[in-house]
Design an enzyme around this catalytic site. Structure first.
Site, PDB file in Angstrom:
ATOM      1  N   HIS A 177      51.194  49.597  27.690  1.00 47.19           N
ATOM      2  CA  HIS A 177      49.839  49.293  27.210  1.00 47.19           C
ATOM      3  C   HIS A 177      48.847  49.325  28.360  1.00 47.19           C
ATOM      4  O   HIS A 177      47.695  49.740  28.191  1.00 47.19           O
ATOM      5  CB  HIS A 177      49.844  47.925  26.530  1.00 47.19           C
ATOM      6  CG  HIS A 177      48.558  47.570  25.869  1.00 47.19           C
ATOM      7  ND1 HIS A 177      47.639  46.714  26.450  1.00 47.19           N
ATOM      8  CD2 HIS A 177      48.002  47.971  24.694  1.00 47.19           C
ATOM      9  CE1 HIS A 177      46.596  46.583  25.651  1.00 47.19           C
ATOM     10  NE2 HIS A 177      46.785  47.332  24.584  1.00 47.19           N
ATOM     11  N   GLU A 180      48.132  52.932  29.075  1.00 45.50           N
ATOM     12  CA  GLU A 180      47.246  53.472  28.047  1.00 45.50           C
ATOM     13  C   GLU A 180      45.778  53.260  28.405  1.00 45.50           C
ATOM     14  O   GLU A 180      44.939  54.150  28.186  1.00 45.50           O
ATOM     15  CB  GLU A 180      47.552  52.792  26.708  1.00 45.50           C
ATOM     16  CG  GLU A 180      46.547  53.078  25.609  1.00 45.50           C
ATOM     17  CD  GLU A 180      46.576  52.030  24.515  1.00 45.50           C
ATOM     18  OE1 GLU A 180      45.497  51.702  23.973  1.00 45.50           O
ATOM     19  OE2 GLU A 180      47.665  51.527  24.195  1.00 45.50           O
ATOM     20  N   GLU A 223      41.224  40.826  26.425  1.00 39.45           N
ATOM     21  CA  GLU A 223      41.942  41.252  25.220  1.00 39.45           C
ATOM     22  C   GLU A 223      43.072  40.287  24.884  1.00 39.45           C
ATOM     23  O   GLU A 223      43.339  40.024  23.706  1.00 39.45           O
ATOM     24  CB  GLU A 223      42.495  42.666  25.431  1.00 39.45           C
ATOM     25  CG  GLU A 223      43.095  43.289  24.186  1.00 39.45           C
ATOM     26  CD  GLU A 223      43.526  44.724  24.399  1.00 39.45           C
ATOM     27  OE1 GLU A 223      44.505  45.149  23.752  1.00 39.45           O
ATOM     28  OE2 GLU A 223      42.875  45.421  25.207  1.00 39.45           O
TER      29      GLU A 223
END
Length: 462
Positions: A76, A79, A156
């Site tokens: 992640h 990404e 996040e």
């Protein structure tokens, strides 16, 4: 020459192993979908349509299932950094190129697959393949971008912890697959996030993204021969290392519960899940139809007493705010169940109605109810292939899991073969007298204990 032949046999056998044990053939894909496997194991699939736009995606076997506890969240993290520039192209140059060409990139990471996608005009496919090539061959993780994304991911993480539904499903995976890689969060943890640096990200790119773990997929007005030639030009020289074959880990399911009580929340979020078949099994279509038979409900809907689904009628009496079934299939296992939001004083009533409906699936499924669920499942499958983007992702998922694509008509035929006798048999196999995985977040004081929930999974009058 012998070395190349042995490696080719290895990649072909590995593709068969990762796609339910069989090689793909031209008869397994629809006429407008073509599939090619390069000697190094890279899969290329194209669906030629008359759409003026094209969607080109790079699928990779990457995600939290391929991570360890010490590096959970690394894919992640990659990404978020992958489109921040390369060794031969700065971030501003990449942005200017995308702006002038009309290309829009995106990326998503799951527990088993990572997808990099680009929406563009068909004539820009060469640019997209070239950028994908730079992603894997010339990654440049700049320190300022790393610190910026580290800050973004920290926010996040906070947002994810403030979302009860996301927290609930993370807890559900942790208790259902405890002790296995599937229990890990995709986003990772704050501790691991602080330890990731440029050298480690570059090492992961080099070691994990082997050619036999990649698939290039396109949907739109892109010719298969042109796509194959472009991919072969940029990636044909990649040599896979058999020693870098990643371990998917076990998929052990554990019937258990996890409860995070927070009385400050106005409603409780509860999920009841069972071990379900994976994406490659024949029971997948039956369980998909069973999930659609449960329907869904939200309190904003009017006249709920006239709802066709029995569980929705019960929810309309005021015992829940909303509910929805879920089916999360992975390569070899899945989670099937019901998620609902209810007031703390109505948890027992809603749970009783959910279990009553599930037992009805196992013992009293009627022909008309099954046909309603089958038709709803067909609509769901049809929506998953509308447009170039959805269709491209559908091709990619099937190529990664099956090494072939099933046509829409074949999917309809599989669903049409589900009748009330088949559904009762399959639901009895996976639901009746089975230990569920229970996760709850919020004011859960009145949620029945696990032993009572387990006792509700069978009927003595059966």
């Amino acid at each position: 020459m012998n070395t190349n032949l042995s490696f080719l046999k290895f990649t072909r056998s590995l593709v068969r192993h990762r796609s339910c044990g069989r090689a793909c053939s031209p008869s397994e894909v629809p006429s407008n979908t073509k599939l090619t496997i390069l000697p190094n194991g890279i899969r290329i699939a194209t669906e030629e349509t008359r759409s003026p736009l094209a969607c080109i995606s790079l699928f990779a076997e990457a995600g939290s299932r391929y991570e360890k506890a010490c590096n959970n969240g690394i894919f992640h993290f990659i990404e978020h950094l992958i489109y921040k520039g390369f060794k031969s192209m700065t971030k501003s140059e990449l942005q200017d190129l995308c702006f002038c060409s009309g290309i829009k990139f995106s990326a998503t990471t799951g527990r088993e697959l990572q997808v990099f996608s680009a929406r563009c005009l068909p004539e820009c496919s060469l640019i997209v393949i070239d950028i994908f090539s730079k992603m894997l061959k010339e990654p440049a993780f700049f320190e300022n971008e790393i610190e910026m994304e580290r800050y973004t991911l920290t926010k996040e993480l906070i947002d994810a912890d403030n979302d009860p539904k996301q927290v609930l499903f993370d807890y559900l995976h942790q208790t259902a697959f405890q002790g296995t890689p599937l229990a890990q969060r995709v986003i990772g943890s704050q501790r691991n996030l602080k330890s990731f640096d440029a050298a480690y990200c570059s090492m992961i790119i080099k070691d994990h993204y082997q050619p036999y773990k990649l698939a290039f997929v396109s949907s739109g007005c892109v010719k298969h021969d042109e796509m194959s030639q472009q991919v072969n030009t940029h990636f044909g020289c990649m040599q896979g290392d058999p020693a870098m074959q990643s371990d998917e880990g076990s998929c052990r399911f554990t019937g258990s519960e996890v409860i995070f009580r927070d009385d400050s929340l106005p409603y409780a979020h509860v999920a009841l899940a069972f071990e379900a078949p994976g994406y490659n099994t024949t029971d997948y279509w039956t369980m998909l139809a069973a999930a659609c038979m449960l329907g869904s409900f939200d309190r904003s809907q009017g006249r709920s007493e006239n709802h066709a689904y029995h569980l929705a009628q019960a929810g309309g009496t005021g015992i829940c705010e909303r509910y929805e079934p879920f089916y999360i299939p992975y390569r070899d296992v899945g989670l099937w169940g019901v998620y609902f939001v209810a007031h703390k004083m109505h948890l027992e009533d809603m749970l009783y109605n959910v279990q009553k409906t599930l037992m009805g699936l196992c013992t009293m499924s009627q022909f008309s109810d099954v046909q309603r669920g089958v038709n709803a499942a067909k609509l769901l499958v049809a929506r998953s292939v509308q447009g170039t983007i959805d269709s491209c992702h559908d091709v990619g998922f099937q190529i990664m899991y099956r090494c072939g694509r099933q046509s829409l008509q074949d999917s309809y035929d599989c669903l049409s073969s589900v009748n009330h006798n088949v559904l009762r048999e399959v639901c009895d196999k996976y639901l009746y007298d089975r230990c569920p995985a229970v996760a709850a977040v919020g004011p859960t004081e009145n949620l029945p204990e696990y032993n009572r929930i387990r006792a509700g999974m069978y009927w003595l009058r059966r």
